[in-house]
Design a protein around this motif. Structure first.
Motif, PDB file in Angstrom:
ATOM      1  N   PHE A   1       5.873  19.982  -8.885  1.00  0.00           N
ATOM      2  CA  PHE A   1       5.649  19.790  -7.416  1.00  0.00           C
ATOM      3  C   PHE A   1       7.209  20.293  -6.959  1.00  0.00           C
ATOM      4  O   PHE A   1       8.160  20.164  -7.873  1.00  0.00           O
ATOM      5  CB  PHE A   1       5.262  18.569  -6.726  1.00  0.00           C
ATOM      6  CG  PHE A   1       6.193  17.431  -7.164  1.00  0.00           C
ATOM      7  CD1 PHE A   1       7.333  17.215  -6.201  1.00  0.00           C
ATOM      8  CD2 PHE A   1       5.847  16.605  -7.984  1.00  0.00           C
ATOM      9  CE1 PHE A   1       8.148  16.002  -6.450  1.00  0.00           C
ATOM     10  CE2 PHE A   1       6.347  15.200  -8.410  1.00  0.00           C
ATOM     11  CZ  PHE A   1       7.557  15.152  -7.594  1.00  0.00           C
ATOM     12  N   ARG A   2       7.139  20.879  -5.681  1.00  0.00           N
ATOM     13  CA  ARG A   2       8.508  21.126  -5.137  1.00  0.00           C
ATOM     14  C   ARG A   2       9.215  19.841  -4.378  1.00  0.00           C
ATOM     15  O   ARG A   2      10.292  19.609  -4.650  1.00  0.00           O
ATOM     16  CB  ARG A   2       8.309  22.054  -4.029  1.00  0.00           C
ATOM     17  CG  ARG A   2       7.707  23.393  -4.856  1.00  0.00           C
ATOM     18  CD  ARG A   2       8.447  23.965  -5.786  1.00  0.00           C
ATOM     19  NE  ARG A   2       7.464  24.830  -6.677  1.00  0.00           N
ATOM     20  CZ  ARG A   2       8.057  26.068  -7.003  1.00  0.00           C
ATOM     21  NH1 ARG A   2       9.271  26.450  -6.753  1.00  0.00           N
ATOM     22  NH2 ARG A   2       7.173  26.807  -7.699  1.00  0.00           N
ATOM     23  N   PHE A   3       8.402  19.183  -3.708  1.00  0.00           N
ATOM     24  CA  PHE A   3       8.797  17.604  -2.870  1.00  0.00           C
ATOM     25  C   PHE A   3       7.679  16.915  -2.699  1.00  0.00           C
ATOM     26  O   PHE A   3       6.463  17.364  -2.827  1.00  0.00           O
ATOM     27  CB  PHE A   3       9.922  18.165  -1.853  1.00  0.00           C
ATOM     28  CG  PHE A   3       9.054  18.543  -0.709  1.00  0.00           C
ATOM     29  CD1 PHE A   3       8.450  17.886   0.051  1.00  0.00           C
ATOM     30  CD2 PHE A   3       9.247  20.051  -0.478  1.00  0.00           C
ATOM     31  CE1 PHE A   3       7.831  18.565   1.317  1.00  0.00           C
ATOM     32  CE2 PHE A   3       8.382  20.461   0.485  1.00  0.00           C
ATOM     33  CZ  PHE A   3       7.897  19.901   1.403  1.00  0.00           C
ATOM     34  N   ALA A   4       7.947  15.890  -2.858  1.00  0.00           N
ATOM     35  CA  ALA A   4       6.847  14.642  -2.461  1.00  0.00           C
ATOM     36  C   ALA A   4       7.542  13.635  -1.462  1.00  0.00           C
ATOM     37  O   ALA A   4       8.658  13.390  -1.175  1.00  0.00           O
ATOM     38  CB  ALA A   4       6.520  13.814  -4.012  1.00  0.00           C
ATOM     39  N   ASN A   5       6.548  12.936  -0.931  1.00  0.00           N
ATOM     40  CA  ASN A   5       6.682  12.040   0.314  1.00  0.00           C
ATOM     41  C   ASN A   5       6.086  10.748  -0.359  1.00  0.00           C
ATOM     42  O   ASN A   5       4.834  10.870  -0.263  1.00  0.00           O
ATOM     43  CB  ASN A   5       6.335  12.389   1.552  1.00  0.00           C
ATOM     44  CG  ASN A   5       6.734  11.270   2.537  1.00  0.00           C
ATOM     45  OD1 ASN A   5       7.824  10.793   2.349  1.00  0.00           O
ATOM     46  ND2 ASN A   5       6.243  11.122   3.688  1.00  0.00           N
TER      47      ASN A   5
ATOM     48  N   SER B   1       0.852  -1.115  -0.120  1.00  0.00           N
ATOM     49  CA  SER B   1      -0.073   0.054   0.164  1.00  0.00           C
ATOM     50  C   SER B   1       0.623   1.220  -0.132  1.00  0.00           C
ATOM     51  O   SER B   1       2.117   1.249   0.433  1.00  0.00           O
ATOM     52  CB  SER B   1      -0.969   0.034   1.106  1.00  0.00           C
ATOM     53  OG  SER B   1      -1.931   0.983   1.133  1.00  0.00           O
ATOM     54  N   SER B   2       0.218   2.341  -0.697  1.00  0.00           N
ATOM     55  CA  SER B   2       1.168   3.623  -0.448  1.00  0.00           C
ATOM     56  C   SER B   2       0.190   4.759  -0.430  1.00  0.00           C
ATOM     57  O   SER B   2      -1.042   4.629  -0.972  1.00  0.00           O
ATOM     58  CB  SER B   2       2.021   3.537  -1.672  1.00  0.00           C
ATOM     59  OG  SER B   2       1.292   3.885  -3.043  1.00  0.00           O
ATOM     60  N   ILE B   3       0.902   5.782  -0.014  1.00  0.00           N
ATOM     61  CA  ILE B   3       0.211   7.211  -0.040  1.00  0.00           C
ATOM     62  C   ILE B   3       1.226   8.282  -0.380  1.00  0.00           C
ATOM     63  O   ILE B   3       2.400   8.043  -0.057  1.00  0.00           O
ATOM     64  CB  ILE B   3      -0.409   7.570   1.153  1.00  0.00           C
ATOM     65  CG1 ILE B   3      -1.203   8.795   1.151  1.00  0.00           C
ATOM     66  CG2 ILE B   3       0.461   7.545   2.298  1.00  0.00           C
ATOM     67  CD1 ILE B   3      -2.559   8.931   2.400  1.00  0.00           C
ATOM     68  N   THR B   4       0.781   9.246  -1.118  1.00  0.00           N
ATOM     69  CA  THR B   4       1.803  10.284  -1.541  1.00  0.00           C
ATOM     70  C   THR B   4       1.216  11.492  -1.254  1.00  0.00           C
ATOM     71  O   THR B   4      -0.049  11.905  -1.354  1.00  0.00           O
ATOM     72  CB  THR B   4       2.029  10.193  -3.179  1.00  0.00           C
ATOM     73  OG1 THR B   4       2.413   8.972  -3.468  1.00  0.00           O
ATOM     74  CG2 THR B   4       2.842  11.211  -3.688  1.00  0.00           C
ATOM     75  N   THR B   5       2.170  12.429  -0.632  1.00  0.00           N
ATOM     76  CA  THR B   5       2.061  13.897  -0.243  1.00  0.00           C
ATOM     77  C   THR B   5       2.873  14.799  -1.478  1.00  0.00           C
ATOM     78  O   THR B   5       4.002  14.088  -1.649  1.00  0.00           O
ATOM     79  CB  THR B   5       2.016  14.367   1.069  1.00  0.00           C
ATOM     80  OG1 THR B   5       3.607  14.004   1.504  1.00  0.00           O
ATOM     81  CG2 THR B   5       1.297  13.466   1.952  1.00  0.00           C
ATOM     82  N   LEU B   6       2.289  15.893  -1.877  1.00  0.00           N
ATOM     83  CA  LEU B   6       2.962  16.644  -2.790  1.00  0.00           C
ATOM     84  C   LEU B   6       3.085  18.081  -2.064  1.00  0.00           C
ATOM     85  O   LEU B   6       2.124  18.724  -1.548  1.00  0.00           O
ATOM     86  CB  LEU B   6       2.442  16.661  -4.014  1.00  0.00           C
ATOM     87  CG  LEU B   6       2.470  15.729  -5.008  1.00  0.00           C
ATOM     88  CD1 LEU B   6       1.682  15.990  -6.401  1.00  0.00           C
ATOM     89  CD2 LEU B   6       3.706  14.951  -5.171  1.00  0.00           C
ATOM     90  N   SER B   7       4.229  18.848  -2.022  1.00  0.00           N
ATOM     91  CA  SER B   7       4.297  20.262  -1.824  1.00  0.00           C
ATOM     92  C   SER B   7       4.295  20.868  -3.037  1.00  0.00           C
ATOM     93  O   SER B   7       5.271  20.658  -3.821  1.00  0.00           O
ATOM     94  CB  SER B   7       5.576  20.626  -1.044  1.00  0.00           C
ATOM     95  OG  SER B   7       5.780  21.841  -0.775  1.00  0.00           O
TER      96      SER B   7
END
Length: 119
Positions: free
Chosen positions: A53-57, A5-11
């Motif tokens: 995007f600037r960065f992603a996790n 499973s995964s989840i991504t956040t973007l700035s």
């Protein structure tokens, strides 16, 4: 059997987020706002290459489960992704690659029939 499973956040920087004197660089074209990210991310690398995007996790993790449903192994398979910053002056443009810092990932915490991942 492996379950993932995964989840991504973007700035990202929308135009509405920049106010006052900070807008000057953006409005003059030296820096750029980011287009809103898609509702669903099909290809994070394509978004990075397009400077969206600037960065992603990307928190991506997995567990291995035996036939009885007991979790036997677990681990991470995601991490941070850095975008780039492009500065423009007239027709000249320079892109600066961001430097990524090491990911901070806690050891997976397994309790009973679950595992908690923190990144």
């Amino acid at each position: 059997m492996r379950h993932t499973s995964s989840i991504t956040t973007l700035s990202w920087i929308p135009s509405e987020a920049v106010e006052g004197s900070q807008r000057v660089a953006f409005d003059a074209g030296l820096a750029h706002y980011d287009k809103p990210p898609p509702d669903k991310i099909a290809d994070i690398e394509a978004l990075r290459e397009a400077d969206r995007f600037r960065f992603a996790n990307v928190l991506s993790a997995w567990i291995d489960v035996d036939r009885s449903g007991r979790i036997t192994k677990s681990g991470y398979s995601g991490g941070g992704l850095m975008g780039a910053t492009t500065i423009k002056v007239g027709k000249l443009a320079r892109t600066f690659e961001a430097v990524a810092l090491p990911d901070i990932q806690r050891k997976p915490q397994q309790t009973g029939q679950s595992v908690t991942f923190v990144q």
